[in-house]
Write a protein that holds these residues in place. Sequence first.
Motif, mmCIF file in Angstrom:
data_model
loop_
_atom_site.group_PDB
_atom_site.id
_atom_site.type_symbol
_atom_site.label_atom_id
_atom_site.label_comp_id
_atom_site.label_asym_id
_atom_site.label_seq_id
_atom_site.Cartn_x
_atom_site.Cartn_y
_atom_site.Cartn_z
ATOM 1 N N GLY A 1 -0.690 8.490 -6.415
ATOM 2 C CA GLY A 1 -1.895 8.904 -7.135
ATOM 3 C C GLY A 1 -2.988 7.851 -7.060
ATOM 4 O O GLY A 1 -4.166 8.168 -6.915
ATOM 5 N N ARG A 2 -2.584 6.601 -7.168
ATOM 6 C CA ARG A 2 -3.545 5.496 -7.125
ATOM 7 C C ARG A 2 -3.982 5.209 -5.697
ATOM 8 O O ARG A 2 -5.132 4.879 -5.439
ATOM 9 C CB ARG A 2 -2.926 4.239 -7.737
ATOM 10 C CG ARG A 2 -3.844 3.030 -7.732
ATOM 11 C CD ARG A 2 -3.206 1.783 -8.347
ATOM 12 N NE ARG A 2 -1.900 1.490 -7.830
ATOM 13 C CZ ARG A 2 -0.739 1.722 -8.472
ATOM 14 N NH1 ARG A 2 -0.724 2.240 -9.671
ATOM 15 N NH2 ARG A 2 0.393 1.439 -7.910
ATOM 16 N N SER A 3 -3.060 5.303 -4.752
ATOM 17 C CA SER A 3 -3.327 4.927 -3.355
ATOM 18 C C SER A 3 -2.827 6.030 -2.423
ATOM 19 O O SER A 3 -1.825 5.850 -1.716
ATOM 20 C CB SER A 3 -2.627 3.602 -3.033
ATOM 21 O OG SER A 3 -3.023 2.587 -3.926
ATOM 22 N N PRO A 4 -3.493 7.191 -2.413
ATOM 23 C CA PRO A 4 -2.976 8.328 -1.647
ATOM 24 C C PRO A 4 -2.867 8.094 -0.144
ATOM 25 O O PRO A 4 -2.035 8.717 0.511
ATOM 26 C CB PRO A 4 -3.969 9.458 -1.956
ATOM 27 C CG PRO A 4 -5.187 8.791 -2.484
ATOM 28 C CD PRO A 4 -4.750 7.501 -3.087
ATOM 29 N N ASP A 5 -3.681 7.200 0.399
ATOM 30 C CA ASP A 5 -3.643 6.953 1.839
ATOM 31 C C ASP A 5 -2.733 5.794 2.216
ATOM 32 O O ASP A 5 -2.643 5.441 3.396
ATOM 33 C CB ASP A 5 -5.057 6.677 2.365
ATOM 34 C CG ASP A 5 -5.963 7.881 2.209
ATOM 35 O OD1 ASP A 5 -5.460 9.020 2.297
ATOM 36 O OD2 ASP A 5 -7.171 7.690 1.968
ATOM 37 N N LEU A 6 -2.073 5.206 1.242
ATOM 38 C CA LEU A 6 -1.212 4.060 1.511
ATOM 39 C C LEU A 6 -0.017 4.463 2.366
ATOM 40 O O LEU A 6 0.661 5.450 2.075
ATOM 41 C CB LEU A 6 -0.715 3.458 0.190
ATOM 42 C CG LEU A 6 0.203 2.247 0.322
ATOM 43 C CD1 LEU A 6 -0.576 1.043 0.851
ATOM 44 C CD2 LEU A 6 0.822 1.914 -1.023
ATOM 45 N N ASP A 7 0.214 3.720 3.411
ATOM 46 C CA ASP A 7 1.398 3.918 4.245
ATOM 47 C C ASP A 7 2.576 3.284 3.500
ATOM 48 O O ASP A 7 2.604 2.069 3.283
ATOM 49 C CB ASP A 7 1.191 3.245 5.602
ATOM 50 C CG ASP A 7 2.384 3.395 6.524
ATOM 51 O OD1 ASP A 7 3.388 4.045 6.147
ATOM 52 O OD2 ASP A 7 2.315 2.845 7.640
ATOM 53 N N LEU A 8 3.529 4.087 3.081
ATOM 54 C CA LEU A 8 4.658 3.571 2.305
ATOM 55 C C LEU A 8 5.434 2.482 3.050
ATOM 56 O O LEU A 8 6.059 1.623 2.417
ATOM 57 C CB LEU A 8 5.605 4.708 1.912
ATOM 58 C CG LEU A 8 5.069 5.682 0.873
ATOM 59 C CD1 LEU A 8 6.069 6.802 0.627
ATOM 60 C CD2 LEU A 8 4.719 4.978 -0.409
ATOM 61 N N ALA A 9 5.369 2.500 4.363
ATOM 62 C CA ALA A 9 6.074 1.484 5.143
ATOM 63 C C ALA A 9 5.533 0.082 4.872
ATOM 64 O O ALA A 9 6.220 -0.907 5.131
ATOM 65 C CB ALA A 9 5.991 1.795 6.633
ATOM 66 N N THR A 10 4.323 -0.017 4.309
ATOM 67 C CA THR A 10 3.777 -1.343 4.006
ATOM 68 C C THR A 10 4.345 -1.920 2.723
ATOM 69 O O THR A 10 4.281 -3.126 2.513
ATOM 70 C CB THR A 10 2.231 -1.309 3.898
ATOM 71 O OG1 THR A 10 1.856 -0.465 2.791
ATOM 72 C CG2 THR A 10 1.596 -0.823 5.181
ATOM 73 N N VAL A 11 4.884 -1.080 1.847
ATOM 74 C CA VAL A 11 5.454 -1.560 0.581
ATOM 75 C C VAL A 11 6.952 -1.305 0.477
ATOM 76 O O VAL A 11 7.575 -1.664 -0.516
ATOM 77 C CB VAL A 11 4.729 -0.941 -0.644
ATOM 78 C CG1 VAL A 11 3.317 -1.476 -0.758
ATOM 79 C CG2 VAL A 11 4.758 0.570 -0.610
ATOM 80 N N MET A 12 7.519 -0.680 1.501
ATOM 81 C CA MET A 12 8.959 -0.411 1.529
ATOM 82 C C MET A 12 9.543 -0.833 2.872
ATOM 83 O O MET A 12 10.192 -0.056 3.561
ATOM 84 C CB MET A 12 9.226 1.075 1.270
ATOM 85 C CG MET A 12 8.879 1.527 -0.107
ATOM 86 S SD MET A 12 9.366 3.253 -0.352
ATOM 87 C CE MET A 12 8.472 3.643 -1.836
#
Length: 127
Positions: free
Chosen positions: A73-84
Amino acid sequence: MRVKSAFGLIAGAALFAAPAGAKAPTGEDHRDANCYVALSLFAASPRHGAPLSAEQRQALDAGSNYFLGKLKGRSPDLDLATVMTPVIIRDVLANLPAQLDSCIPETDALEVTANRAIDLIQAGLQP
């Protein structure tokens, strides 16, 4: 000078690797991702040895989905691979009790809010 040059190369590479419109993850993004991972890992294999009840698993699933929802919701375009990344996931697993402890105050507050919302809905349905 070499540090500056290396930093410039890394930053430039990150810009080219990032999808258009993507932003770098924030501290909140990392925190929410860590809580999502911690709750998901614990639900998959609890450390205390006893199997989880259906209610416990449901609570862990709700908590993990809450943190994933906050993150997206806060970062809809965030690539999850950058935080996981695999390194982050292994770190969360290695420090699972501390990671879970850092998430519990927010899940406890969420439980209070959810119970209040249920009470309001039930009260609104009364004639």
